[in-house]
Scaffold this motif. Structure first.
Motif, short mmCIF file in Angstrom:
data_model
loop_
_atom_site.label_atom_id
_atom_site.label_comp_id
_atom_site.label_asym_id
_atom_site.label_seq_id
_atom_site.Cartn_x
_atom_site.Cartn_y
_atom_site.Cartn_z
N ALA A 1 0.85 -1.21 0.00
CA ALA A 1 0.00 0.00 0.00
C ALA A 1 0.88 1.25 0.00
O ALA A 1 0.59 2.22 -0.71
N HIS A 2 1.96 1.22 0.78
CA HIS A 2 2.93 2.33 0.79
C HIS A 2 3.49 2.54 -0.63
O HIS A 2 3.54 3.67 -1.12
N ALA A 3 3.87 1.44 -1.27
CA ALA A 3 4.45 1.54 -2.61
C ALA A 3 3.44 2.11 -3.61
O ALA A 3 3.77 2.97 -4.43
N HIS A 4 2.17 1.65 -3.52
CA HIS A 4 1.15 2.18 -4.44
C HIS A 4 0.88 3.66 -4.17
O HIS A 4 0.72 4.44 -5.11
N LEU A 5 0.81 4.03 -2.91
CA LEU A 5 0.55 5.44 -2.58
C LEU A 5 1.67 6.33 -3.13
O LEU A 5 1.41 7.38 -3.73
N ILE A 6 2.91 5.89 -2.95
CA ILE A 6 4.04 6.71 -3.42
C ILE A 6 4.11 6.73 -4.96
O ILE A 6 4.31 7.79 -5.56
#
Ligand code: HEM
Length: 128
Positions: free
Chosen positions: A36-41
């Motif tokens: 989720a962190h990777a998608h948000l960034i």
């Protein structure tokens, strides 16, 4: 507001949110929501920043309502994907429909962006 301004503003806000998320993962040692962190960034910071570079290169598109709508849809889709992926990876299956809806939203919105790009190319070719 122009599409580029909204792109840059939202890119920075989502970058800060993504970085805080990353720090929380690092500090707690719980990396379960890393996707989720990777998608948000990547959808939030990187993609929106790139839209923000493209639009001012083509001022007539930058001023258009369609471009502004394209950026708003991207923001909404990004938040929806991020929420869904975070829920799924923290063991909440309810995240599935959010991830699906968000994914379809950003895909459709990329097609809208593609249409803006192609239309611009066609207009440039006609003007020459
Ligand atoms: C304060 C800034 C940041 C912190 C503290 C942070 C922290 C983290 C952590 C702890 C992970 C999990 C690593 C793992 O479990 O293997 C991760 C993964 C990831 N981060 Fe960040 N991050 C930050 C900024 C960024 C930025 C700016 C980007 C992209 C431009 C980014 C992209 C990614 C990606 C793509 C992954 C997934 C890597 C993989 O698949 O193994 N992060 N980050």
């Amino acid at each position: 507001m122009k599409a580029a301004s909204l792109s840059f503003l939202s890119a920075v806000l989502l970058a800060v949110a993504g970085m805080v998320w990353g720090l929380v993962m690092a500090i707690t040692g719980d990396h379960s929501t890393m996707p989720a962190h990777a998608h948000l960034i990547l959808l939030g910071w990187v993609s929106l920043f790139l839209f923000g570079i493209f639009y001012p290169l083509h001022p007539s598109i930058d001023r258009s309502k369609t471009a502004l709508i394209q950026v708003w849809i991207w923001i909404a889709g990004t938040l929806c994907v991020t929420l869904g992926v975070a829920l799924i990876h923290s063991g909440h299956a309810i995240g599935d429909p959010f991830a699906a809806a968000g994914s379809m939203t950003v895909l459709a919105d990329m097609l809208l962006f593609g249409w803006l790009v192609i239309r611009r190319e066609q207009r440039t070719a006609t003007a020459l």
